[in-house]
Enzyme design. Structure first.
Site, PDB file in Angstrom:
ATOM      1  N   HIS A  69      -3.649 -23.310  48.362  1.00  0.00           N
ATOM      2  CA  HIS A  69      -2.840 -23.805  47.232  1.00  0.00           C
ATOM      3  C   HIS A  69      -1.858 -22.751  46.730  1.00  0.00           C
ATOM      4  O   HIS A  69      -0.720 -22.738  47.134  1.00  0.00           O
ATOM      5  CB  HIS A  69      -3.711 -24.352  46.089  1.00  0.00           C
ATOM      6  CG  HIS A  69      -4.602 -25.455  46.524  1.00  0.00           C
ATOM      7  ND1 HIS A  69      -4.114 -26.676  46.879  1.00  0.00           N
ATOM      8  CD2 HIS A  69      -5.955 -25.517  46.687  1.00  0.00           C
ATOM      9  CE1 HIS A  69      -5.127 -27.459  47.236  1.00  0.00           C
ATOM     10  NE2 HIS A  69      -6.249 -26.773  47.136  1.00  0.00           N
ATOM     11  N   HIS A 126      -9.194 -20.195  48.144  1.00  0.00           N
ATOM     12  CA  HIS A 126      -8.610 -21.191  47.232  1.00  0.00           C
ATOM     13  C   HIS A 126      -8.296 -20.475  45.920  1.00  0.00           C
ATOM     14  O   HIS A 126      -9.220 -19.960  45.271  1.00  0.00           O
ATOM     15  CB  HIS A 126      -9.613 -22.288  46.897  1.00  0.00           C
ATOM     16  CG  HIS A 126      -9.771 -23.348  47.930  1.00  0.00           C
ATOM     17  ND1 HIS A 126     -10.460 -23.157  49.098  1.00  0.00           N
ATOM     18  CD2 HIS A 126      -9.324 -24.637  47.959  1.00  0.00           C
ATOM     19  CE1 HIS A 126     -10.450 -24.277  49.796  1.00  0.00           C
ATOM     20  NE2 HIS A 126      -9.766 -25.199  49.127  1.00  0.00           N
ATOM     21  N   GLU A 131      -4.924 -22.721  41.759  1.00  0.00           N
ATOM     22  CA  GLU A 131      -4.981 -24.192  41.714  1.00  0.00           C
ATOM     23  C   GLU A 131      -5.497 -24.602  40.320  1.00  0.00           C
ATOM     24  O   GLU A 131      -4.717 -25.054  39.485  1.00  0.00           O
ATOM     25  CB  GLU A 131      -5.916 -24.709  42.827  1.00  0.00           C
ATOM     26  CG  GLU A 131      -6.075 -26.216  42.883  1.00  0.00           C
ATOM     27  CD  GLU A 131      -7.195 -26.661  43.836  1.00  0.00           C
ATOM     28  OE1 GLU A 131      -8.123 -25.896  44.093  1.00  0.00           O
ATOM     29  OE2 GLU A 131      -7.141 -27.824  44.284  1.00  0.00           O
ATOM     30  N   HIS A 153     -10.552 -29.975  54.815  1.00  0.00           N
ATOM     31  CA  HIS A 153     -12.006 -29.961  54.615  1.00  0.00           C
ATOM     32  C   HIS A 153     -12.666 -31.103  55.382  1.00  0.00           C
ATOM     33  O   HIS A 153     -12.296 -32.272  55.199  1.00  0.00           O
ATOM     34  CB  HIS A 153     -12.341 -30.127  53.132  1.00  0.00           C
ATOM     35  CG  HIS A 153     -11.896 -28.985  52.274  1.00  0.00           C
ATOM     36  ND1 HIS A 153     -12.747 -27.999  51.844  1.00  0.00           N
ATOM     37  CD2 HIS A 153     -10.674 -28.673  51.762  1.00  0.00           C
ATOM     38  CE1 HIS A 153     -12.068 -27.136  51.092  1.00  0.00           C
ATOM     39  NE2 HIS A 153     -10.816 -27.523  51.029  1.00  0.00           N
ATOM     40  N   ASP A 207      -5.501 -31.090  52.743  1.00  0.00           N
ATOM     41  CA  ASP A 207      -6.696 -30.696  51.976  1.00  0.00           C
ATOM     42  C   ASP A 207      -7.859 -31.627  52.298  1.00  0.00           C
ATOM     43  O   ASP A 207      -8.813 -31.228  52.955  1.00  0.00           O
ATOM     44  CB  ASP A 207      -6.402 -30.674  50.464  1.00  0.00           C
ATOM     45  CG  ASP A 207      -7.305 -29.729  49.689  1.00  0.00           C
ATOM     46  OD1 ASP A 207      -8.001 -28.924  50.333  1.00  0.00           O
ATOM     47  OD2 ASP A 207      -7.304 -29.784  48.450  1.00  0.00           O
ATOM     48  N   HIS A 262      -5.338 -26.254  56.394  1.00  0.00           N
ATOM     49  CA  HIS A 262      -6.242 -26.415  55.244  1.00  0.00           C
ATOM     50  C   HIS A 262      -6.762 -27.850  55.203  1.00  0.00           C
ATOM     51  O   HIS A 262      -6.108 -28.748  54.666  1.00  0.00           O
ATOM     52  CB  HIS A 262      -5.483 -26.051  53.948  1.00  0.00           C
ATOM     53  CG  HIS A 262      -6.366 -25.982  52.736  1.00  0.00           C
ATOM     54  ND1 HIS A 262      -6.356 -24.918  51.872  1.00  0.00           N
ATOM     55  CD2 HIS A 262      -7.291 -26.843  52.237  1.00  0.00           C
ATOM     56  CE1 HIS A 262      -7.227 -25.123  50.903  1.00  0.00           C
ATOM     57  NE2 HIS A 262      -7.804 -26.292  51.090  1.00  0.00           N
TER      58      HIS A 262
END
Ligand SMILES: O=c1[nH]cnc2c1ncn2[C@@H]1O[C@H](CO)[C@@H](O)[C@H]1O
Ligand SMILES: [Zn+2]
Length: 344
Positions: free
Chosen positions: A222, A198, A201, A16, A279, A14
């Site tokens: 998450h 996602h 969260e 980005h 993340d 995970h």
């Protein structure tokens, strides 16, 4: 112990792209392409790209991406940023990596195909230069019209054999429910694309249930808040849905008050397939090794637990069963070698 953790072979699922670009690179690209910067001072620019301690929600955290997206609107920038992210991952001995980003946020001057191809070019060049495997996940965005998610899915299907392995749903969870994107995710499932969402969260267990029920999520990004509903915990356990846990990111979006109170250890002890991820490396000013060190220091994970969580990452990866088996065997051999080295 910290050196040992840095040396362990790892997996990151995970991550980005637009939350993980190097600050120096942001400055250089902006100067090269005449993009206006709030400052060219590296330390000052970090304030614009990194989350501050008083960030109080996911919505506020997501504002940190605006500047990165501005400088990621050219092929050159995308190739470089993708390459450097893999390089950074290789430096901390990540052997398998899944990178994600939202292609439709990068089409100010490029077509969506050009965007995906530029990122794949950068990832593949780095794969050739370093000893790791990388795959790409394309993000649909919650705030966009559901038809855009279908567009992203069709794009992902076009590159299914060229490095794209799945789709994701990202963005403002508190204000945009997942079920509207059902069509895209069912299209993905039918085409053999993997699905991660996602959830759990900025919204609770109900959001996770919808991601599983409507979007056929195989993994949850998450999932911290599944413990708000016992039935959801059981479903995650029974269906072997893996959680892409990002503890420091959860701290930054104010989902947890401090790392010591993160429920990851409870989930791990229940046998849930938890994985550990950063993340957004730039937004959170973080490496994966630091994330594992935090588990060791703040959550009483022992070395054997850390190794098991790393192997969970291999098990949850969007790769074939054969590849998983090969990686697991390689990792176990490496774990033994590294442990022996540090004992002596
Ligand atoms: O933790 C997160 N939760 C939800 N959305 C996120 C998170 N981190 C990043 N993005 C969103 O995903 C987009 C594509 O990479 C980013 O532009 C950001 O808006
Ligand atoms: Zn994320």
């Amino acid at each position: 112990m910290e050196d040992l953790i840095r040396e362990l072979p790892k997996v990151e699922l995970h991550l980005h792209l637009d939350g993980s670009l190097r600050v120096e690179t942001a400055i250089e690209i902006a100067q090269e392409f005449g993009i206006e910067l709030p400052t060219v001072n590296k330390e000052e620019l970090e304030d614009y790209l990194q989350v501050s301690d008083d960030c109080d929600s996911l919505a506020e955290y997501l504002k940190k991406f605006e500047f990165a997206l501005k400088i990621m609107q050219s092929k050159e920038a995308l190739i470089r940023i993708a390459y450097e992210l893999v390089e950074d991952a290789a430096q901390e001995n990540i052997k398998y990596l899944e990178v994600r980003f939202a292609p439709l946020l990068l089409t100010e001057s490029l077509s969506k195909e050009e965007v995906v191809e530029a990122v794949l070019t950068g990832l593949q060049r780095a794969e050739d230069d370093y000893d790791l495997e990388v795959n790409l996940i394309l993000c649909c965005m919650r705030h966009q019209d559901p038809s855009k998610s279908v567009e992203v899915t069709e794009l992902a299907i076009n590159y299914l054999d060229a490095g794209v392995v799945g789709i994701d749903l990202a963005g403002d969870e508190a204000n945009f429910p997942p079920e509207e994107h059902e069509q895209a995710f069912q299209l993905a499932k039918g085409a053999g694309l993997h699905r991660t969402v996602h959830a759990g969260e900025a919204a609770g267990a109900d959001s996770v249930r919808k991601a599983i029920d409507y979007l056929s999520a195989e993994r949850i990004g998450h999932g911290v808040r599944i413990n708000e509903d016992q039935e959801t915990v059981e479903i995650v356990q029974e269906q072997q849905i893996s959680l892409e846990v990002c503890p420091t990111s959860n701290l930054h979006t104010n989902v947890i008050p401090n790392l010591e109170e993160h429920p990851i250890k409870d989930y791990y002890e229940l046998g849930i397939l938890v994985t550990v991820n950063t993340d957004n490396r730039t937004v959170s000013n973080l490496t994966l090794s630091e994330e594992y060190i935090a588990l060791y220091n703040s959550l009483d994970f022992e070395l054997s637990d850390i190794e098991e969580v790393i192997l969970n990452g291999v098990k949850a990866a969007f790769i074939s069963e054969e590849k998983k088996e090969t990686l697991i065997n390689e990792f176990k051999t490496e774990f033994k070698r590294i442990e022996a080295k540090y004992k002596s």
